[in-house]
Design a protein around this motif. Sequence first.
Motif, PDB file in Angstrom:
ATOM      1  N   ALA A 106       1.182  -0.775  -0.136  1.00 27.26           N
ATOM      2  CA  ALA A 106       0.215  -0.034   0.029  1.00 27.26           C
ATOM      3  C   ALA A 106       1.027   1.575   0.088  1.00 27.26           C
ATOM      4  CB  ALA A 106      -0.634  -0.163   1.577  1.00 27.26           C
ATOM      5  N   TYR A 107       2.234   1.375   0.519  1.00 30.30           N
ATOM      6  CA  TYR A 107       2.892   2.450   0.610  1.00 30.30           C
ATOM      7  C   TYR A 107       3.291   2.699  -0.540  1.00 30.30           C
ATOM      8  CZ  TYR A 107       7.087   5.004   1.390  1.00 30.30           C
ATOM      9  OH  TYR A 107       7.472   6.040   1.622  1.00 30.30           O
ATOM     10  N   LEU A 108       3.908   1.691  -0.905  1.00 32.30           N
ATOM     11  CA  LEU A 108       3.997   1.061  -2.359  1.00 32.30           C
ATOM     12  C   LEU A 108       3.558   2.292  -3.658  1.00 32.30           C
ATOM     13  CD1 LEU A 108       6.629  -1.140  -3.039  1.00 32.30           C
ATOM     14  CD2 LEU A 108       7.838   0.592  -2.330  1.00 32.30           C
ATOM     15  N   LYS A 109       2.268   1.811  -3.363  1.00 34.75           N
ATOM     16  CA  LYS A 109       1.553   2.702  -4.102  1.00 34.75           C
ATOM     17  C   LYS A 109       0.962   3.457  -4.011  1.00 34.75           C
ATOM     18  CE  LYS A 109      -1.434  -0.221  -5.339  1.00 34.75           C
ATOM     19  NZ  LYS A 109      -2.698  -0.935  -5.177  1.00 34.75           N
ATOM     20  N   ALA A 110       1.273   4.366  -2.840  1.00 33.51           N
ATOM     21  CA  ALA A 110       0.593   5.086  -2.440  1.00 33.51           C
ATOM     22  C   ALA A 110       1.457   6.410  -3.353  1.00 33.51           C
ATOM     23  CB  ALA A 110       0.891   5.770  -1.288  1.00 33.51           C
ATOM     24  N   ILE A 111       3.149   6.156  -3.065  1.00 30.02           N
ATOM     25  CA  ILE A 111       4.162   6.722  -3.814  1.00 30.02           C
ATOM     26  C   ILE A 111       4.351   6.658  -5.428  1.00 30.02           C
ATOM     27  CG2 ILE A 111       5.583   6.968  -1.495  1.00 30.02           C
ATOM     28  CD1 ILE A 111       7.354   5.185  -2.294  1.00 30.02           C
ATOM     29  N   GLY A 112       3.504   5.857  -5.808  1.00 34.14           N
ATOM     30  CA  GLY A 112       3.280   5.720  -7.209  1.00 34.14           C
ATOM     31  C   GLY A 112       4.409   4.604  -7.613  1.00 34.14           C
ATOM     32  N   VAL A 113       5.045   4.543  -6.836  1.00 31.43           N
ATOM     33  CA  VAL A 113       6.184   2.788  -7.150  1.00 31.43           C
ATOM     34  C   VAL A 113       6.225   1.506  -7.539  1.00 31.43           C
ATOM     35  CG1 VAL A 113       7.971   4.595  -6.598  1.00 31.43           C
ATOM     36  CG2 VAL A 113       7.916   3.054  -5.312  1.00 31.43           C
ATOM     37  N   GLY A 114       5.082   1.325  -6.809  1.00 35.98           N
ATOM     38  CA  GLY A 114       4.228  -0.325  -6.682  1.00 35.98           C
ATOM     39  C   GLY A 114       5.783  -0.768  -6.120  1.00 35.98           C
ATOM     40  N   LEU A 115       6.102  -2.065  -7.531  1.00 30.35           N
ATOM     41  CA  LEU A 115       6.697  -3.227  -7.226  1.00 30.35           C
ATOM     42  C   LEU A 115       7.718  -3.002  -7.532  1.00 30.35           C
ATOM     43  CD1 LEU A 115       4.053  -6.570  -6.566  1.00 30.35           C
ATOM     44  CD2 LEU A 115       6.200  -5.920  -4.895  1.00 30.35           C
ATOM     45  N   LYS A 116       8.041  -1.684  -8.302  1.00 27.50           N
ATOM     46  CA  LYS A 116       9.465  -1.682  -8.714  1.00 27.50           C
ATOM     47  C   LYS A 116      10.185  -1.867  -7.549  1.00 27.50           C
ATOM     48  CE  LYS A 116       7.361   0.188 -13.256  1.00 27.50           C
ATOM     49  NZ  LYS A 116       5.911   0.415 -12.565  1.00 27.50           N
ATOM     50  N   ARG A 117      10.311  -1.085  -6.922  1.00 30.06           N
ATOM     51  CA  ARG A 117      10.924  -0.968  -5.549  1.00 30.06           C
ATOM     52  C   ARG A 117      11.222  -2.089  -4.555  1.00 30.06           C
ATOM     53  NH1 ARG A 117      11.351   3.974  -2.192  1.00 30.06           N
ATOM     54  NH2 ARG A 117      12.487   3.165  -0.317  1.00 30.06           N
ATOM     55  N   TYR A 150       6.996  -1.167  11.565  1.00 29.36           N
ATOM     56  CA  TYR A 150       6.941  -0.792  13.160  1.00 29.36           C
ATOM     57  C   TYR A 150       5.791  -1.301  13.708  1.00 29.36           C
ATOM     58  CZ  TYR A 150      12.060   1.044  12.444  1.00 29.36           C
ATOM     59  OH  TYR A 150      13.045   0.124  11.880  1.00 29.36           O
ATOM     60  N   LYS A 151       5.548  -2.304  14.919  1.00 26.22           N
ATOM     61  CA  LYS A 151       4.201  -2.078  15.179  1.00 26.22           C
ATOM     62  C   LYS A 151       4.251  -1.454  16.284  1.00 26.22           C
ATOM     63  CE  LYS A 151       1.107  -5.873  16.293  1.00 26.22           C
ATOM     64  NZ  LYS A 151       0.763  -7.203  16.229  1.00 26.22           N
ATOM     65  N   LEU A 152       3.534  -0.594  16.609  1.00 30.19           N
ATOM     66  CA  LEU A 152       3.062   0.412  18.536  1.00 30.19           C
ATOM     67  C   LEU A 152       2.800  -1.015  19.015  1.00 30.19           C
ATOM     68  CD1 LEU A 152       3.659   3.913  17.017  1.00 30.19           C
ATOM     69  CD2 LEU A 152       4.934   2.597  17.352  1.00 30.19           C
ATOM     70  N   TYR A 153       1.924  -1.321  18.856  1.00 32.66           N
ATOM     71  CA  TYR A 153       0.902  -1.686  19.330  1.00 32.66           C
ATOM     72  C   TYR A 153      -0.461  -2.457  18.183  1.00 32.66           C
ATOM     73  CZ  TYR A 153      -2.333   1.995  19.523  1.00 32.66           C
ATOM     74  OH  TYR A 153      -2.293   3.770  19.610  1.00 32.66           O
ATOM     75  N   SER A 154      -1.854  -2.838  18.436  1.00 36.43           N
ATOM     76  CA  SER A 154      -2.567  -3.266  17.766  1.00 36.43           C
ATOM     77  C   SER A 154      -3.060  -3.229  16.629  1.00 36.43           C
ATOM     78  CB  SER A 154      -3.661  -4.770  19.243  1.00 36.43           C
ATOM     79  OG  SER A 154      -4.349  -4.991  17.591  1.00 36.43           O
ATOM     80  N   LYS A 155      -2.604  -3.516  15.723  1.00 35.30           N
ATOM     81  CA  LYS A 155      -3.652  -2.695  14.389  1.00 35.30           C
ATOM     82  C   LYS A 155      -2.791  -1.380  14.281  1.00 35.30           C
ATOM     83  CE  LYS A 155      -8.110  -4.760  13.739  1.00 35.30           C
ATOM     84  NZ  LYS A 155      -9.401  -4.648  13.838  1.00 35.30           N
ATOM     85  N   LYS A 156      -1.328  -0.926  14.618  1.00 29.61           N
ATOM     86  CA  LYS A 156      -0.836   0.574  15.151  1.00 29.61           C
ATOM     87  C   LYS A 156       0.613   0.027  14.009  1.00 29.61           C
ATOM     88  CE  LYS A 156      -0.754   5.020  15.792  1.00 29.61           C
ATOM     89  NZ  LYS A 156      -1.914   6.190  14.716  1.00 29.61           N
ATOM     90  N   TYR A 157       1.436   0.710  13.077  1.00 26.21           N
ATOM     91  CA  TYR A 157       1.662   0.916  12.505  1.00 26.21           C
ATOM     92  C   TYR A 157       2.389   1.594  11.830  1.00 26.21           C
ATOM     93  CZ  TYR A 157       0.234  -4.215  12.087  1.00 26.21           C
ATOM     94  OH  TYR A 157      -0.636  -4.885  11.868  1.00 26.21           O
ATOM     95  N   LEU A 158       3.457   1.737  12.049  1.00 21.48           N
ATOM     96  CA  LEU A 158       4.413   2.741  11.550  1.00 21.48           C
ATOM     97  C   LEU A 158       5.499   2.477   9.893  1.00 21.48           C
ATOM     98  CD1 LEU A 158       6.453   4.652  14.405  1.00 21.48           C
ATOM     99  CD2 LEU A 158       4.564   5.889  13.070  1.00 21.48           C
ATOM    100  N   ILE A 159       5.494   3.049   9.356  1.00 21.16           N
ATOM    101  CA  ILE A 159       5.836   2.885   8.238  1.00 21.16           C
ATOM    102  C   ILE A 159       7.722   3.301   8.292  1.00 21.16           C
ATOM    103  CG2 ILE A 159       6.183   2.989   5.086  1.00 21.16           C
ATOM    104  CD1 ILE A 159       3.933   2.085   5.328  1.00 21.16           C
ATOM    105  N   LYS A 160       8.720   2.965   7.973  1.00 21.83           N
ATOM    106  CA  LYS A 160      10.018   3.832   8.162  1.00 21.83           C
ATOM    107  C   LYS A 160      10.581   3.288   6.136  1.00 21.83           C
ATOM    108  CE  LYS A 160      14.125   4.355  10.288  1.00 21.83           C
ATOM    109  NZ  LYS A 160      15.253   3.445  11.166  1.00 21.83           N
ATOM    110  N   ASP A 161      10.896   4.096   4.957  1.00 25.13           N
ATOM    111  CA  ASP A 161      11.262   4.211   4.053  1.00 25.13           C
ATOM    112  C   ASP A 161      12.736   4.711   4.380  1.00 25.13           C
ATOM    113  OD1 ASP A 161       9.999   5.548   1.045  1.00 25.13           O
ATOM    114  OD2 ASP A 161      11.947   4.310   1.033  1.00 25.13           O
TER     115      ASP A 161
END
Lengths: 78, 209
Positions: B153-164, B172-183
């Motif tokens: 979903a993140y890669l699609k949001a930034i427009g590159v898809g599976l090319k990366r 990163y999982k903070l707690y149940s259903k709460k996530y962080l993304i690091k690029d």
Amino acid sequence: MESDQFEKMAKDLIFRITKIVPEKISLDDKIEDLCLDSIQIFELIMEFEKHIEKKLKYEDICTIETVGDIINKMKEEK
Amino acid sequence: MNILIFQKRFKNYHAVQKNEDGFFEKKSAERKEDFISGRIALDRCLKKYAKERLIRMEVDILCKQREKPRLVFSGKTKNSQHGKIDFNISHSHGNSICFLCEKRMAGADLEKIRFFNNNLINGFLNEREKKLVNRKKRIRKKQITIFWSLKEAYLKAIGVGLKRNPREIGIYKLYSKKYLIKDGTVFVKSRIESGIFLKKFVWVTIKIQ
């Protein structure tokens, strides 16, 4: 290696992931249409990298859209 | 404003044929179902948006090769000041979701919960992420699918898809259903939602701030 052999290798690779028989695959077919979903596309990329023994870069993956592109890339790398 | 639409498999797709310069006709039967379902979801999304905003919308979808599809206002709404709208569609086995948001980059992914072999897991999860995944088989399948969907979903949001490579994106999982993304080395400021659809599919939406 002859062109037919590269074509056979590419279709066998696609069959291993998607279970689509090689006879039904044409060179113009888009990879995203052959694969059920993004996970299969990723599996196909990984298998392809294993086959050519090289990690594909962003610029390389951008050029691979069809079965024909896979075959051309195989020829380049072999 | 965010809008998320779920569209179930549209079985009678033969009745809804669309030919966009042969784009539709060349697709396999499965992909036709995906395509129709995705377009219906987008149509419903846009109608809901127009209704909420009390506007009349005329939009086209601009699909340039190797670029993320985007909406372009046309007709009488061409010079509208409604603000930028981003959307993303994802389909899996004929079902689809469409996520639309204003002024932010939108990404969405819908995946059937399934078994991942070790080769595949090693391909997209790093060692830290593998430790976050539960060992119990049933929960493990769902969690790994969620991790995949988050990255996709993140890669699609930034427009590159599976090319990366999805391995470049950290979850990163903070707690149940709460996530962080690091690029790379940067934590991405984003709003992430996730859930289960039809008991068999995982869905994730991401709005990048």
